[in-house]
Motif scaffolding. Sequence first.
Motif, PDB file in Angstrom:
ATOM      1  N   ARG A 264       0.819  -1.207   0.000  1.00 14.76           N
ATOM      2  CA  ARG A 264       0.000   0.000   0.000  1.00 14.76           C
ATOM      3  C   ARG A 264       0.855   1.260   0.000  1.00 14.76           C
ATOM      4  O   ARG A 264       0.485   2.265  -0.598  1.00 14.76           O
ATOM      5  N   LEU A 265       2.010   1.188   0.648  1.00 16.35           N
ATOM      6  CA  LEU A 265       2.932   2.317   0.607  1.00 16.35           C
ATOM      7  C   LEU A 265       3.454   2.517  -0.805  1.00 16.35           C
ATOM      8  O   LEU A 265       3.599   3.660  -1.276  1.00 16.35           O
ATOM      9  N   ALA A 266       3.725   1.421  -1.500  1.00 17.95           N
ATOM     10  CA  ALA A 266       4.159   1.514  -2.893  1.00 17.95           C
ATOM     11  C   ALA A 266       3.100   2.197  -3.741  1.00 17.95           C
ATOM     12  O   ALA A 266       3.420   2.932  -4.679  1.00 17.95           O
ATOM     13  N   CYS A 267       1.848   1.969  -3.413  1.00 15.09           N
ATOM     14  CA  CYS A 267       0.740   2.604  -4.127  1.00 15.09           C
ATOM     15  C   CYS A 267       0.705   4.111  -3.868  1.00 15.09           C
ATOM     16  O   CYS A 267       0.404   4.901  -4.761  1.00 15.09           O
ATOM     17  N   LEU A 268       1.010   4.518  -2.649  1.00 12.85           N
ATOM     18  CA  LEU A 268       0.982   5.950  -2.300  1.00 12.85           C
ATOM     19  C   LEU A 268       2.097   6.727  -2.988  1.00 12.85           C
ATOM     20  O   LEU A 268       1.914   7.864  -3.410  1.00 12.85           O
ATOM     21  N   LEU A 287      10.114  -2.342  -1.267  1.00 12.36           N
ATOM     22  CA  LEU A 287       9.379  -1.207  -1.826  1.00 12.36           C
ATOM     23  C   LEU A 287       9.902  -0.868  -3.222  1.00 12.36           C
ATOM     24  O   LEU A 287       9.119  -0.679  -4.170  1.00 12.36           O
ATOM     25  N   ASP A 288      11.226  -0.784  -3.361  1.00 14.09           N
ATOM     26  CA  ASP A 288      11.803  -0.480  -4.675  1.00 14.09           C
ATOM     27  C   ASP A 288      11.469  -1.565  -5.686  1.00 14.09           C
ATOM     28  O   ASP A 288      11.176  -1.277  -6.862  1.00 14.09           O
ATOM     29  N   GLU A 289      11.511  -2.813  -5.251  1.00 13.61           N
ATOM     30  CA  GLU A 289      11.219  -3.935  -6.142  1.00 13.61           C
ATOM     31  C   GLU A 289       9.800  -3.843  -6.684  1.00 13.61           C
ATOM     32  O   GLU A 289       9.564  -4.005  -7.890  1.00 13.61           O
ATOM     33  N   MET A 290       8.856  -3.561  -5.807  1.00 11.31           N
ATOM     34  CA  MET A 290       7.460  -3.454  -6.237  1.00 11.31           C
ATOM     35  C   MET A 290       7.246  -2.279  -7.175  1.00 11.31           C
ATOM     36  O   MET A 290       6.589  -2.411  -8.222  1.00 11.31           O
ATOM     37  N   ARG A 291       7.779  -1.124  -6.816  1.00 17.80           N
ATOM     38  CA  ARG A 291       7.544   0.066  -7.647  1.00 17.80           C
ATOM     39  C   ARG A 291       8.241  -0.061  -9.002  1.00 17.80           C
ATOM     40  O   ARG A 291       7.687   0.338 -10.023  1.00 17.80           O
ATOM     41  N   ASP A 292       9.463  -0.606  -9.010  1.00 19.18           N
ATOM     42  CA  ASP A 292      10.162  -0.779 -10.287  1.00 19.18           C
ATOM     43  C   ASP A 292       9.412  -1.764 -11.182  1.00 19.18           C
ATOM     44  O   ASP A 292       9.222  -1.503 -12.382  1.00 19.18           O
ATOM     45  N   ALA A 293       8.984  -2.886 -10.629  1.00 15.20           N
ATOM     46  CA  ALA A 293       8.307  -3.906 -11.429  1.00 15.20           C
ATOM     47  C   ALA A 293       6.933  -3.431 -11.894  1.00 15.20           C
ATOM     48  O   ALA A 293       6.492  -3.776 -12.998  1.00 15.20           O
ATOM     49  N   ALA A 294       6.249  -2.638 -11.059  1.00 13.11           N
ATOM     50  CA  ALA A 294       4.929  -2.143 -11.450  1.00 13.11           C
ATOM     51  C   ALA A 294       5.018  -1.231 -12.667  1.00 13.11           C
ATOM     52  O   ALA A 294       4.076  -1.141 -13.462  1.00 13.11           O
ATOM     53  N   GLY A 295       6.173  -0.586 -12.822  1.00 15.23           N
ATOM     54  CA  GLY A 295       6.326   0.356 -13.926  1.00 15.23           C
ATOM     55  C   GLY A 295       7.024  -0.199 -15.143  1.00 15.23           C
ATOM     56  O   GLY A 295       7.161   0.512 -16.146  1.00 15.23           O
TER      57      GLY A 295
END
Length: 386
Positions: A264-268, A287-295
């Motif tokens: 959820r923090l990655a979403c914010l 957190l970095d892994e999720m945000r990088d992969a989401a993009g």
Amino acid sequence: MTPRITDAWLTEPATQAVCAALEAGGARALFVGGCVRNALLGVAVSDIDIATDARPERVIELARAANIRAVPTGIAHGTVTLVNRGIAHEVTTFRRDVRTDGRRAVIAFAERIEDDAARRDFTMNALYARPDGTVLDPLGGLPDMRARRVRFIRDATDRIREDYLRSLRYFRFHAWYGDPEAGFDPDALGAIAANLDGLAALSRERIGAEMLKLLAAPDPAPSVAAMRSTGALGKVLPGADDRLLGPLVHLEGQAGAAPDPLRRLACLGGVDMAEALRLSRAQARALDEMRDAAGNTAGPGELGFRLGAARARDVLLLRAAMLGAPWDTGAMAAAERGARAVFPVDPADLMPRLQGAALGAALSRLERDWIASDFALTGAELLKRV
């Protein structure tokens, strides 16, 4: 009618023995705070806190007389942990604040339950219970608790200026215990908005811990939206945008995914989140892994292969929230296939013909081909392509 708690944690013989040990010495033993609040709300109780008029040294003396282990965990602040039959009981002497600076308080021991209750944050946290379960309400917090109304004790501004973390705790408690349909206390929101500068005095560790507890709630979206409206969200997490949080929570329900504060923090989002909230190295990496992969453009199967099924689900949830799309069970199935797949080519299969950079390039190309085949190509089929 005065409520009475009959939960198993309260009637547990080991806990009753702790109360009896205190009362045998003429001291009061009153359950307080979260255990009372949660019992009345029908929420699981994890910690047992007991308030007493006995001084810490006297608590230790009475415990030892009853063969109960006493650990001086916070004796300077009046707290002794009494461990009986493996159950920890945090026993704290009644206190009153002498001086506060927005981060910590200088306290003095008190004799009256009213003084102890007045120094707490919210009315629903100022409820006590006798060992027989009878609830005591020295400040009139029962109506607020029954209505799931999170309200500061007496003057909201005074409570916040005693400890500015209470501004963030307000949103966290509302997410866990408040009634979102009833809305938020306007006095609380006004006081929080008027005291934003005090948040700068808090350590990032305290802010980060509070934010993660808030985001772990079943549905923190209304609280985070209220937090944004007061300006508090921007103060503690500059650049954060909560517009996707509600859709993400909805998607989690569709996917059967448990709440995850880091997802959820990655979403914010926000500027330098790991530093702003002083996350651990492991949390920052996740957190970095999720945000990088989401993009990026990796497909579900590749996400599963590279990140594992659990992290791939996090990324797919984030992507669906960003795109306004429903949960895709087919994509998740592909991610799970990828997580189970094992690349069938070893470096030794290409050696000694290929070495160094040429070997690395060939392995990368074969791996891309294998992933593109939905992991169907065999090792023999891949080696024919070299």
